[in-house]
Design a protein around this motif. Sequence first.
Motif, PDB file in Angstrom:
ATOM      1  N   ILE A   1      48.556  38.479  57.799  1.00 57.21           N
ATOM      2  CA  ILE A   1      47.392  37.662  58.157  1.00 57.21           C
ATOM      3  C   ILE A   1      46.112  38.256  57.571  1.00 57.21           C
ATOM      4  CG2 ILE A   1      45.932  36.882  60.067  1.00 57.21           C
ATOM      5  CD1 ILE A   1      48.497  36.682  61.747  1.00 57.21           C
ATOM      6  N   ILE A   2      45.950  39.571  57.700  1.00 54.34           N
ATOM      7  CA  ILE A   2      44.757  40.244  57.176  1.00 54.34           C
ATOM      8  C   ILE A   2      44.690  40.130  55.660  1.00 54.34           C
ATOM      9  CG2 ILE A   2      43.644  42.499  56.872  1.00 54.34           C
ATOM     10  CD1 ILE A   2      44.739  43.239  59.657  1.00 54.34           C
ATOM     11  N   ILE A   3      45.811  40.353  54.987  1.00 56.35           N
ATOM     12  CA  ILE A   3      45.854  40.294  53.523  1.00 56.35           C
ATOM     13  C   ILE A   3      45.547  38.887  53.018  1.00 56.35           C
ATOM     14  CG2 ILE A   3      47.375  40.461  51.512  1.00 56.35           C
ATOM     15  CD1 ILE A   3      48.790  42.784  52.980  1.00 56.35           C
TER      16      ILE A   3
ATOM     17  N   ILE B   1      41.885  35.026  50.459  1.00 54.63           N
ATOM     18  CA  ILE B   1      41.129  33.770  50.527  1.00 54.63           C
ATOM     19  C   ILE B   1      39.640  34.037  50.365  1.00 54.63           C
ATOM     20  CG2 ILE B   1      40.459  31.846  52.015  1.00 54.63           C
ATOM     21  CD1 ILE B   1      43.249  31.989  53.266  1.00 54.63           C
ATOM     22  N   GLY B   2      39.176  35.104  51.027  1.00 57.90           N
ATOM     23  CA  GLY B   2      37.764  35.475  50.914  1.00 57.90           C
ATOM     24  C   GLY B   2      37.378  35.807  49.482  1.00 57.90           C
ATOM     25  N   ILE B   3      38.256  36.535  48.775  1.00 54.73           N
ATOM     26  CA  ILE B   3      37.996  36.894  47.377  1.00 54.73           C
ATOM     27  C   ILE B   3      37.930  35.634  46.508  1.00 54.73           C
ATOM     28  CG2 ILE B   3      38.984  37.990  45.331  1.00 54.73           C
ATOM     29  CD1 ILE B   3      40.063  40.181  47.115  1.00 54.73           C
ATOM     30  N   ILE B   4      38.862  34.715  46.734  1.00 51.60           N
ATOM     31  CA  ILE B   4      38.888  33.459  45.959  1.00 51.60           C
ATOM     32  C   ILE B   4      37.610  32.671  46.184  1.00 51.60           C
ATOM     33  CG2 ILE B   4      40.040  31.228  45.709  1.00 51.60           C
ATOM     34  CD1 ILE B   4      42.682  32.652  46.346  1.00 51.60           C
ATOM     35  N   PHE B   5      37.179  32.587  47.436  1.00 55.14           N
ATOM     36  CA  PHE B   5      35.932  31.876  47.741  1.00 55.14           C
ATOM     37  C   PHE B   5      34.747  32.529  47.031  1.00 55.14           C
ATOM     38  CE2 PHE B   5      37.597  30.161  52.037  1.00 55.14           C
ATOM     39  CZ  PHE B   5      38.166  29.072  51.372  1.00 55.14           C
ATOM     40  N   ASN B   6      34.752  33.852  46.996  1.00 49.39           N
ATOM     41  CA  ASN B   6      33.667  34.568  46.320  1.00 49.39           C
ATOM     42  C   ASN B   6      33.664  34.291  44.821  1.00 49.39           C
ATOM     43  OD1 ASN B   6      32.142  36.036  48.260  1.00 49.39           O
ATOM     44  ND2 ASN B   6      33.878  37.396  48.577  1.00 49.39           N
ATOM     45  N   ILE B   7      34.859  34.293  44.223  1.00 48.32           N
ATOM     46  CA  ILE B   7      34.981  34.031  42.788  1.00 48.32           C
ATOM     47  C   ILE B   7      34.480  32.625  42.450  1.00 48.32           C
ATOM     48  CG2 ILE B   7      36.629  33.673  40.904  1.00 48.32           C
ATOM     49  CD1 ILE B   7      38.321  35.907  42.125  1.00 48.32           C
ATOM     50  N   LEU B   8      34.816  31.677  43.322  1.00 50.54           N
ATOM     51  CA  LEU B   8      34.410  30.282  43.087  1.00 50.54           C
ATOM     52  C   LEU B   8      32.954  30.030  43.468  1.00 50.54           C
ATOM     53  CD1 LEU B   8      37.602  28.411  44.361  1.00 50.54           C
ATOM     54  CD2 LEU B   8      36.950  28.905  42.003  1.00 50.54           C
TER      55      LEU B   8
ATOM     56  N   ILE C   1      39.396  25.378  55.471  1.00 52.19           N
ATOM     57  CA  ILE C   1      40.431  25.676  54.478  1.00 52.19           C
ATOM     58  C   ILE C   1      41.246  26.898  54.900  1.00 52.19           C
ATOM     59  CG2 ILE C   1      40.858  26.447  52.105  1.00 52.19           C
ATOM     60  CD1 ILE C   1      38.390  24.803  51.280  1.00 52.19           C
ATOM     61  N   THR C   2      40.539  27.940  55.356  1.00 51.33           N
ATOM     62  CA  THR C   2      41.215  29.161  55.802  1.00 51.33           C
ATOM     63  C   THR C   2      42.150  28.872  56.971  1.00 51.33           C
ATOM     64  OG1 THR C   2      39.332  30.525  55.128  1.00 51.33           O
ATOM     65  CG2 THR C   2      40.889  31.503  56.677  1.00 51.33           C
ATOM     66  N   ASN C   3      41.653  28.125  57.960  1.00 49.90           N
ATOM     67  CA  ASN C   3      42.472  27.789  59.133  1.00 49.90           C
ATOM     68  C   ASN C   3      43.690  26.956  58.741  1.00 49.90           C
ATOM     69  OD1 ASN C   3      40.708  29.150  60.803  1.00 49.90           O
ATOM     70  ND2 ASN C   3      39.583  27.323  61.420  1.00 49.90           N
ATOM     71  N   ALA C   4      43.493  26.038  57.775  1.00 44.00           N
ATOM     72  CA  ALA C   4      44.596  25.174  57.342  1.00 44.00           C
ATOM     73  C   ALA C   4      45.689  26.000  56.667  1.00 44.00           C
ATOM     74  CB  ALA C   4      44.074  24.104  56.388  1.00 44.00           C
ATOM     75  N   ILE C   5      45.292  26.945  55.822  1.00 46.92           N
ATOM     76  CA  ILE C   5      46.270  27.809  55.143  1.00 46.92           C
ATOM     77  C   ILE C   5      47.030  28.649  56.160  1.00 46.92           C
ATOM     78  CG2 ILE C   5      46.547  29.766  53.566  1.00 46.92           C
ATOM     79  CD1 ILE C   5      44.185  28.628  51.964  1.00 46.92           C
ATOM     80  N   LEU C   6      46.310  29.192  57.131  1.00 41.64           N
ATOM     81  CA  LEU C   6      46.953  30.017  58.152  1.00 41.64           C
ATOM     82  C   LEU C   6      47.900  29.195  59.023  1.00 41.64           C
ATOM     83  CD1 LEU C   6      43.964  32.283  59.299  1.00 41.64           C
ATOM     84  CD2 LEU C   6      45.911  32.948  57.887  1.00 41.64           C
ATOM     85  N   LEU C   7      47.479  27.969  59.362  1.00 41.82           N
ATOM     86  CA  LEU C   7      48.277  27.128  60.243  1.00 41.82           C
ATOM     87  C   LEU C   7      49.504  26.546  59.553  1.00 41.82           C
ATOM     88  CD1 LEU C   7      48.722  25.569  62.914  1.00 41.82           C
ATOM     89  CD2 LEU C   7      47.221  23.787  62.019  1.00 41.82           C
ATOM     90  N   PHE C   8      49.321  26.000  58.346  1.00 45.38           N
ATOM     91  CA  PHE C   8      50.387  25.242  57.697  1.00 45.38           C
ATOM     92  C   PHE C   8      51.288  26.078  56.790  1.00 45.38           C
ATOM     93  CE2 PHE C   8      47.199  21.954  58.667  1.00 45.38           C
ATOM     94  CZ  PHE C   8      47.995  21.086  59.404  1.00 45.38           C
TER      95      PHE C   8
END
Length: 230
Positions: free
Chosen positions: A168-170, A175-182, A201-208
């Motif tokens: 979960i942490i990784i 995701i945070g790094i990708i958001f920063n890059i974009l 987006i983060t919650n959706a990735i974690l949930l689904f």
Amino acid sequence: MILDIYKDSIEFASRKISILLVLGVLSFFNFLIVPLIFVYGYNYKIIKLSTQSMINVDAVPPEFSGLKEMFIDGLKYIVVNLVYMIIPIIIIAFAISSKSQLLLLIGFLLALICVAFSFLAIPHMAANNDSLKSAFALGELKEIMSFIGYGRYIASYLGIVFISLAVIIIVAFIIGIIFNILGIATLSISTAGFGQVTQLITNAILLFLVSPFLLIFKNRSQGLIYNLRG
């Protein structure tokens, strides 16, 4: 051997993305209860398959089929865990209401013991023709736990918890790094709407994806750890 189980379980959980999405959608509607029962029924299906499997084989998650059987198995799964946890829950609730720290400690210790037994109870039921009675054969469960080794058994369960938290942490970090890059993170500072989008987006990735992946990983590990009984 335990590390091999973790490796096998991670690979197993990665082999069918479609199942992750199905479990994710069902988890989203857990508040309707019925989808939750099917999720538990699928958990049981994985555990049962794993009690019949060898480590490091090219096994894949089972199909989401046989809905009637899955529903019944899901109910059994819930009943077993509820029976094991009902007394600790009552004690903890009473301890909180009475503000008794000693009783609260007793409740938590009893809860840990019950979790340890319930972790073996489900695969033991699956390995004994789905017999609900087998899930409460405490003598047999204690013997299995002893054969595996109490320290080894506890460490194997803690390993599942540690790996799940690490994943979960990784994932959140990536995701945070990708958001920063974009450049999305920068925009989210000045615009509340972007902040909400990134969180969504983060919650959706974690949930689904992540949560179903960890669920399958845990269930696969649970069945394979039970197999260490010899």
